[in-house]
Design a protein around this motif. Structure first.
Motif, mmCIF file in Angstrom:
data_model
loop_
_atom_site.group_PDB
_atom_site.id
_atom_site.type_symbol
_atom_site.label_atom_id
_atom_site.label_comp_id
_atom_site.label_asym_id
_atom_site.label_seq_id
_atom_site.Cartn_x
_atom_site.Cartn_y
_atom_site.Cartn_z
ATOM 1 N N GLU A 318 0.801 -1.229 0.000
ATOM 2 C CA GLU A 318 0.000 0.000 0.000
ATOM 3 C C GLU A 318 0.830 1.274 0.000
ATOM 4 O O GLU A 318 0.331 2.346 -0.308
ATOM 5 C CB GLU A 318 -0.899 0.012 1.254
ATOM 6 N N LEU A 319 2.090 1.138 0.411
ATOM 7 C CA LEU A 319 2.930 2.326 0.561
ATOM 8 C C LEU A 319 4.334 2.023 0.027
ATOM 9 O O LEU A 319 5.011 1.109 0.507
ATOM 10 C CB LEU A 319 3.003 2.688 2.058
ATOM 11 N N ILE A 320 4.733 2.801 -0.984
ATOM 12 C CA ILE A 320 6.067 2.602 -1.575
ATOM 13 C C ILE A 320 6.872 3.879 -1.414
ATOM 14 O O ILE A 320 6.378 4.977 -1.685
ATOM 15 C CB ILE A 320 5.966 2.242 -3.085
ATOM 16 N N GLY A 321 8.110 3.743 -0.976
ATOM 17 C CA GLY A 321 9.012 4.892 -0.889
ATOM 18 C C GLY A 321 9.996 4.833 -2.035
ATOM 19 O O GLY A 321 10.550 3.768 -2.329
ATOM 20 N N GLY A 353 -3.749 2.170 -6.483
ATOM 21 C CA GLY A 353 -4.063 2.986 -5.306
ATOM 22 C C GLY A 353 -2.935 3.012 -4.279
ATOM 23 O O GLY A 353 -3.174 3.189 -3.084
ATOM 24 N N ILE A 354 -1.707 2.820 -4.757
ATOM 25 C CA ILE A 354 -0.560 2.814 -3.837
ATOM 26 C C ILE A 354 -0.114 4.257 -3.570
ATOM 27 O O ILE A 354 -0.009 5.059 -4.487
ATOM 28 C CB ILE A 354 0.614 2.007 -4.457
ATOM 29 N N MET A 355 0.117 4.556 -2.307
ATOM 30 C CA MET A 355 0.626 5.888 -1.960
ATOM 31 C C MET A 355 2.147 5.878 -2.094
ATOM 32 O O MET A 355 2.799 4.912 -1.694
ATOM 33 C CB MET A 355 0.225 6.240 -0.525
ATOM 34 N N VAL A 356 2.690 6.951 -2.670
ATOM 35 C CA VAL A 356 4.138 6.998 -2.884
ATOM 36 C C VAL A 356 4.774 8.097 -2.023
ATOM 37 O O VAL A 356 4.259 9.203 -1.933
ATOM 38 C CB VAL A 356 4.476 7.224 -4.373
ATOM 39 N N VAL A 357 5.898 7.739 -1.425
ATOM 40 C CA VAL A 357 6.657 8.666 -0.593
ATOM 41 C C VAL A 357 7.955 9.025 -1.324
ATOM 42 O O VAL A 357 8.695 8.128 -1.752
ATOM 43 C CB VAL A 357 7.055 8.002 0.755
ATOM 44 N N ALA A 378 3.448 11.986 -0.226
ATOM 45 C CA ALA A 378 4.161 12.102 1.050
ATOM 46 C C ALA A 378 5.652 12.247 0.781
ATOM 47 O O ALA A 378 6.135 11.849 -0.289
ATOM 48 C CB ALA A 378 3.897 10.860 1.907
ATOM 49 N N VAL A 379 6.359 12.832 1.743
ATOM 50 C CA VAL A 379 7.816 12.947 1.630
ATOM 51 C C VAL A 379 8.468 12.505 2.940
ATOM 52 O O VAL A 379 7.879 12.638 4.012
ATOM 53 C CB VAL A 379 8.270 14.398 1.298
ATOM 54 N N LEU A 380 9.674 11.992 2.801
ATOM 55 C CA LEU A 380 10.459 11.585 3.976
ATOM 56 C C LEU A 380 11.710 12.456 4.011
ATOM 57 O O LEU A 380 12.517 12.420 3.076
ATOM 58 C CB LEU A 380 10.818 10.094 3.868
#
Ligand SMILES: O=P(O)(O)OC[C@@H](O)[C@@H](O)c1c[nH]c2ccccc12
Length: 405
Positions: A318-321, A353-357, A378-380
């Protein structure tokens, strides 16, 4: 003989060869093929190293394993992903290499005690010397995790799970911040040092920094727990968790063994990093499942197209950086985020629907705008905000605006 927690593992003769940090190898002794005898070898001790005795499991009808009391997962047969690892004689490094993973696991002989010169001068195929910094970190982690496991078995961790505060919604917090501010949700990193940049902040009070980040509008926090290379710790994670800070916490670790995921949860993590450059597909797949079972969010980190495509082939992510820093060479290029989100690949990510950081090397409002334009929600960020006397003000400077309101 190293002690291992077998209580919660059951396997049949057709069970997967690699799971949750352990490898099963069908016995090479003259035991009938369908009997339930395996040698159980931790990933950390590959070929040539101590066989930990032959372990026999009661035969079970279907392929199943139990990771946690009461919750049992049945693994469907015939998946191509698994098939490779079932072949007799496939070990971690071989499986990893077929997936383009260059980082190898520590060989049983370990690296020499004294290094002779910088990485560049070491022979490429020198088997027992790490080839780059990421490989060195992974080899050290291997030794570290083996020791930690001896002190706290998986069974002990399991029994502690009920006593920890439930995990908080990491992705939800990022989405909420994104909607509220119109900027990518911020994961602010509590980072004292790194191998590439040295010490970033001398006067380092993790709880004070975490509180400043929260006050400045961070949606989530990332807490480095690696001690040797990043001067982080699980004490920092625990201290922030119990300080009253509400932001969900990412445990920033080099996970090579599922045991670490349990440990992170016990220490209060709400999310954990899984790095595609060091984990074969099957590990990512099972580790993601374990995270779900524990209520943790998995942030799966990629650095290039090949890793992105591998990860997109794994269900349930669900979440890929996207790391703009190459962890092997330290080179930072923020155009990497854009490159990996372009064209068909970008479309596939949106469809799923994957959120990307967007991760690393973000310093200015222009950098934030650039990765946002590329498609991240999103950002890291570590260095640019942790270095400021007031990390809260650092956030406003990074976004060019006070995002706490
Ligand atoms: O300090 P920076 O350049 O803002 O980067 C933060 C974060 O992305 C970086 O620390 C990081 C990203 N992935 C990692 C994996 C391991 C260790 C560290 C990292």
């Amino acid at each position: 003989m190293e002690s291992m927690n077998l209580m919660s593992l059951r396997a049949s003769s057709t069970a997967p060869r690699s799971i949750a940090g352990f490898s099963f190898q069908q016995s090479l002794n003259p035991i009938p093929k369908n009997s339930a005898f395996f040698r159980l070898i931790p990933h950390t001790h590959m070929r040539n190293q101590s066989f930990l005795g032959q372990v026999s499991f009661p035969t079970v009808k279907s392929q199943q394993f139990e990771v946690k009391d009461g919750s049992e997962t049945t693994i469907p047969e015939g998946e191509a992903l698994k098939a490779k690892e079932w072949e007799v004689g496939m070990f971690h490094n071989e499986v990893a290499a077929t997936q383009g993973i260059k980082i190898r696991r520590r060989p049983p002989t370990g690296p020499p005690q004294h290094y002779v010169g910088p990485f560049e001068f070491r022979l490429q195929n020198e088997g027992n010397t790490p080839r780059n910094i990421l490989e060195e970190i992974v080899w050290n982690k291997d030794v570290e995790v083996s020791r930690m496991k001896e002190r706290k078995s998986l069974g002990v961790l399991n029994s502690l799970l009920d006593k920890v505060q439930p995990a908080r919604d990491f992705i939800g917090a990022l989405k909420e911040a994104n909607t509220r501010t119109g900027f990518p949700g911020l994961i602010a990193e509590v980072k004292k040092a790194s191998p590439s940049r040295g010490v970033l902040r001398e006067n380092f009070d993790p709880v004070q920094i975490a509180k400043a980040y929260e006050k400045g509008g961070a949606a989530c926090l990332s807490v480095l727990t690696d001690e040797k290379y990043f001067q982080g710790s699980f004490e920092n994670l625990e201290a922030i968790r119990s300080s009253g800070v509400q932001c969900p916490l990412l445990c920033k670790e080099f996970v090579i063994d599922a045991w670490q995921i349990y440990y992170a949860r016990v220490k209060g993590a709400d999310a954990i990093l899984l790095i595609a450059a060091i984990l074969p597909d099957l590990d990512i797949k099972y580790m993601t499942k374990i995270c779900k079972m524990l209520g943790l969010t998995a942030l799966v980190e990629v650095h290039d197209e090949k890793e992105m495509d591998r990860v997109l082939g794994i269900e349930g992510i669900e979440l890929i950086g996207i790391n703009n820093r190459d962890l092997g060479t330290f080179k930072v290029e923020i155009a990497n985020t854009k490159k990996l989100l372009e064209g068909e690949r970008g479309q596939r990510i949106r469809d799923k629907g994957i959120m990307v950081v967007g991760e690393s090397g973000l310093f200015t409002p222009a950098d934030i705008a650039y990765v946002q334009e590329a498609g991240v929600k999103a950002v890291l960020v570590g260095e640019s905000i942790v270095k400021q006397d007031d990390p809260s003000a650092g956030i406003a400077q990074l976004f060019g605006k006070d995002i706490s309101l």
